[in-house]
Enzyme design. Structure first.
Site, PDB file in Angstrom:
ATOM      1  N   ASP A 183      27.883  35.838 -21.006  1.00  0.00           N
ATOM      2  CA  ASP A 183      27.126  35.525 -22.214  1.00  0.00           C
ATOM      3  C   ASP A 183      28.126  35.478 -23.361  1.00  0.00           C
ATOM      4  O   ASP A 183      29.111  36.227 -23.370  1.00  0.00           O
ATOM      5  CB  ASP A 183      26.066  36.605 -22.474  1.00  0.00           C
ATOM      6  CG  ASP A 183      24.927  36.112 -23.354  1.00  0.00           C
ATOM      7  OD1 ASP A 183      25.194  35.824 -24.543  1.00  0.00           O
ATOM      8  OD2 ASP A 183      23.789  36.023 -22.873  1.00  0.00           O
ATOM      9  N   CYS A 226       7.113  33.714 -22.366  1.00  0.00           N
ATOM     10  CA  CYS A 226       6.802  32.555 -21.520  1.00  0.00           C
ATOM     11  C   CYS A 226       5.429  31.932 -21.721  1.00  0.00           C
ATOM     12  O   CYS A 226       5.314  30.712 -21.737  1.00  0.00           O
ATOM     13  CB  CYS A 226       6.952  32.943 -20.047  1.00  0.00           C
ATOM     14  SG  CYS A 226       8.665  33.176 -19.532  1.00  0.00           S
ATOM     15  N   ARG A 258      25.700  41.916 -26.868  1.00  0.00           N
ATOM     16  CA  ARG A 258      24.843  42.062 -25.692  1.00  0.00           C
ATOM     17  C   ARG A 258      25.654  42.474 -24.466  1.00  0.00           C
ATOM     18  O   ARG A 258      25.258  43.366 -23.706  1.00  0.00           O
ATOM     19  CB  ARG A 258      24.098  40.757 -25.423  1.00  0.00           C
ATOM     20  CG  ARG A 258      23.161  40.816 -24.228  1.00  0.00           C
ATOM     21  CD  ARG A 258      22.457  39.488 -24.025  1.00  0.00           C
ATOM     22  NE  ARG A 258      21.618  39.155 -25.161  1.00  0.00           N
ATOM     23  CZ  ARG A 258      21.102  37.960 -25.380  1.00  0.00           C
ATOM     24  NH1 ARG A 258      21.354  36.967 -24.542  1.00  0.00           N
ATOM     25  NH2 ARG A 258      20.346  37.736 -26.436  1.00  0.00           N
ATOM     26  N   LEU A 292      -2.300  32.284 -15.551  1.00  0.00           N
ATOM     27  CA  LEU A 292      -2.418  33.680 -15.968  1.00  0.00           C
ATOM     28  C   LEU A 292      -2.880  33.776 -17.422  1.00  0.00           C
ATOM     29  O   LEU A 292      -3.758  34.578 -17.754  1.00  0.00           O
ATOM     30  CB  LEU A 292      -1.072  34.391 -15.791  1.00  0.00           C
ATOM     31  CG  LEU A 292      -0.599  34.539 -14.330  1.00  0.00           C
ATOM     32  CD1 LEU A 292       0.790  35.146 -14.297  1.00  0.00           C
ATOM     33  CD2 LEU A 292      -1.573  35.373 -13.517  1.00  0.00           C
ATOM     34  N   ALA A 328       1.899  28.536 -12.978  1.00  0.00           N
ATOM     35  CA  ALA A 328       1.585  29.954 -12.777  1.00  0.00           C
ATOM     36  C   ALA A 328       1.327  30.647 -14.105  1.00  0.00           C
ATOM     37  O   ALA A 328       0.342  31.379 -14.268  1.00  0.00           O
ATOM     38  CB  ALA A 328       2.725  30.639 -12.031  1.00  0.00           C
ATOM     39  N   ASN A 329       2.202  30.414 -15.079  1.00  0.00           N
ATOM     40  CA  ASN A 329       2.016  31.050 -16.387  1.00  0.00           C
ATOM     41  C   ASN A 329       0.776  30.526 -17.088  1.00  0.00           C
ATOM     42  O   ASN A 329       0.064  31.279 -17.766  1.00  0.00           O
ATOM     43  CB  ASN A 329       3.253  30.838 -17.255  1.00  0.00           C
ATOM     44  CG  ASN A 329       4.380  31.785 -16.881  1.00  0.00           C
ATOM     45  OD1 ASN A 329       4.170  32.778 -16.189  1.00  0.00           O
ATOM     46  ND2 ASN A 329       5.580  31.483 -17.324  1.00  0.00           N
ATOM     47  N   ASN A 366      18.224  30.701 -22.775  1.00  0.00           N
ATOM     48  CA  ASN A 366      16.991  30.579 -23.533  1.00  0.00           C
ATOM     49  C   ASN A 366      16.545  29.123 -23.620  1.00  0.00           C
ATOM     50  O   ASN A 366      17.369  28.224 -23.814  1.00  0.00           O
ATOM     51  CB  ASN A 366      17.208  31.153 -24.941  1.00  0.00           C
ATOM     52  CG  ASN A 366      15.907  31.361 -25.691  1.00  0.00           C
ATOM     53  OD1 ASN A 366      14.854  31.478 -25.083  1.00  0.00           O
ATOM     54  ND2 ASN A 366      15.979  31.419 -27.000  1.00  0.00           N
ATOM     55  N   THR A 367      15.245  28.890 -23.477  1.00  0.00           N
ATOM     56  CA  THR A 367      14.675  27.546 -23.644  1.00  0.00           C
ATOM     57  C   THR A 367      13.492  27.635 -24.601  1.00  0.00           C
ATOM     58  O   THR A 367      12.336  27.527 -24.187  1.00  0.00           O
ATOM     59  CB  THR A 367      14.232  26.950 -22.291  1.00  0.00           C
ATOM     60  OG1 THR A 367      13.339  27.874 -21.643  1.00  0.00           O
ATOM     61  CG2 THR A 367      15.418  26.694 -21.389  1.00  0.00           C
TER      62      THR A 367
END
Length: 470
Positions: A40, A287, A45, A238, A234-235, A97-98
């Site tokens: 990274d 997400c 971090r 949910l 899937a997200n 990250n997106t």
């Protein structure tokens, strides 16, 4: 299948965040024969991942410290030396990250893929020999086309940077299905591992790694596009269940029903099941909203307007639920909260994580601050600096300000109301006699998670509102 069938001996993961760090830690823990390096550009971090004090890891997940402690320094490494780690790797995971785009075409819905593109270009520039590139980030369907195009251009250019060897690449999709707060358990005993690709040999290389600890029947193999779309779907499903039960919670409050009883009744139906039927302040995290908006954008891109409108309503209702709770507080406190002290218990988007991305508490607190409240916020894992960043203002004792407190009792001292916005287990065991004794009367408990002992709070003299209770 066993791990001996996978020739992978070195892995590089680009991105040391909530997905990359825990995922690579578990792979390293379960596959000591593989050297795993997480890279990274964020020096702070990486330093946190390398901190000798495992309590200071940048990601809080129950059990993560033990996993990192076993593997770090043996075959798990964290570094900012990106190029060297890529060049040495047989397999490179893209776990960056997106976020949702904030400007340009698709702003507010489409995913911003700049970091995926940058990572693919870096792999293309410095990789050596044959490299399997694995999409780990949540991505729009057909993103692999762009990754393959970038890598293909490098492959056509012919040789590696130093020794003249030919570069070749295979691209796989391996989306994560982790729930924050249970991520280590999800990784160690997953419902399924999904691997999408066109290169059967590359698929089996990755499957062989997981097969070290995951039964083969749980390792699903698909094409690239099905794998990419499965994560978004899937997200979306949910999140849809959360918005659905929250819509019924509002109806329960209006009619005298109890959403917990309704949820229990429908959850016993084997066709429905009991998961994600707990009403609350709405979904958060990195997400759900992002992926649904991305799904909406893709549907509109392909001319499926009715489908886009259907999924967009899931996000609309989620926002409405948070607005509704904030309005409820104002209404119950005689129509004004200007200058009133409100204790807010919980700021993370869910229990057992320090992640606040899209946390329901952010919108609710902002609306209460806008009404002039004095908020006093408690969360066992979220820092004051993170709260300041999310609320967009530093701590202040003034009207329309916020401060932190060390305990629920301290936060409630002199307060007109207590709001429970995160379902931390300790909030189910609060001493309501002690809390009620230090609050201003009439005092309220607004339990947006239905986790507190409502009877004890009422016995202590508090008025109680619980989400979904008529």
């Amino acid at each position: 299948m066993d791990s001996a069938r996978s020739p992978i001996r070195t892995i590089c993961c680009i991105g040391a965040g909530y997905v990359g760090g825990p995922t690579m830690a578990v792979i390293a823990d379960r596959c000591p024969h593989i050297q795993v390096t997480v890279v990274d550009l964020n020096v702070e971090r990486i330093d946190a991942w390398n901190d000798p004090d495992l309590a200071r890891l940048p990601v809080y997940e129950p059990g993560l410290d033990a996993v990192v402690g076993r593997a770090r320094g043996r075959n798990l490494h964290f570094t900012t030396e990106v190029d060297g780690a890529i060049a040495a790797a047989d397999m490179v995971f893209l776990s960056v990250n997106t976020p949702t785009k904030t400007r340009g075409v698709g702003a507010g819905q489409a995913s911003d893929l700049r970091w995926i593109e940058a990572s693919a270009r870096q792999v293309a520039a410095v990789a050596r020999g044959h490299t399997i590139v694995v999409e780990k980030s949540t991505l729009p369907v057909r993103t692999a086309e762009a990754v393959k195009a970038i890598l293909g251009a490098a492959q056509q250019n012919g040789s590696g940077p130093a020794n003249g060897e030919t570069k070749t690449f295979s691209v796989l999709s391996n989306p994560e299905f982790l729930a924050e707060g249970t991520a280590i358990g999800d990784l160690e005993s997953p419902d399924r591992v999904l691997i999408g690709g066109e290169d059967a040999s590359a698929i089996e290389c990755l499957a062989g790694i997981y097969a070290t600890w995951v039964p083969d029947e749980r390792i699903l193999r698909t094409n690239l596009w099905s794998s990419e779309l499965s994560k978004l779907t899937a997200n979306a499903y949910l999140a849809q269940r959360i918005s659905s039960i929250n819509s019924i919670a509002a109806l329960c409050e209006a009619t005298g029903a109890d959403v917990r009883e309704v949820g229990r009744a429908i959850g016993t139906d084997s066709r429905i099941g009991s998961r994600f039927l707990q009403a609350g302040p709405g979904f958060g995290g990195s997400c759900f909203q992002k992926d649904i908006l991305n799904l909406v954008y893709l549907c509109r891109h392909y001319g499926l307007e009715e489908v886009a409108a259907y999924w967009e309503q899931v996000v609309t209702l989620n926002t409405w639920q948070q607005d509704r709770i904030a309005r409820m507080v104002v209404q119950r406190l005689f129509g004004t909260i200007t200058g009133k002290r409100l204790a807010v218990l919980g700021f993370a988007f869910k229990a057992d994580t320090n992640d606040t991305r899209e946390a329901p508490a952010i919108r609710i607190c902002r609306e209460l601050i806008e009404e002039g409240a004095r908020l006093v916020i408690v969360d066992p894992k979220v820092s004051s600096a993170q709260i300041a960043a999310d609320l967009g203002q530093p701590p202040s004792a003034a009207e329309g300000g916020w401060q932190v407190a060390a305990s629920p009792l301290e936060a409630a001292t002199g307060a007109d109301a207590v709001l429970i916005l995160t379902e931390w287990r300790e909030y189910a065991r609060l001493d309501w006699d002690a809390i009620g004794a230090v609050m201003r009367r009439p005092a309220w408990l607004f339990d947006a998670r239905a986790i507190a002992d409502a009877d004890a709070a009422r016995a202590a003299g508090l008025n109680v509102w619980r989400v979904g209770e008529g």
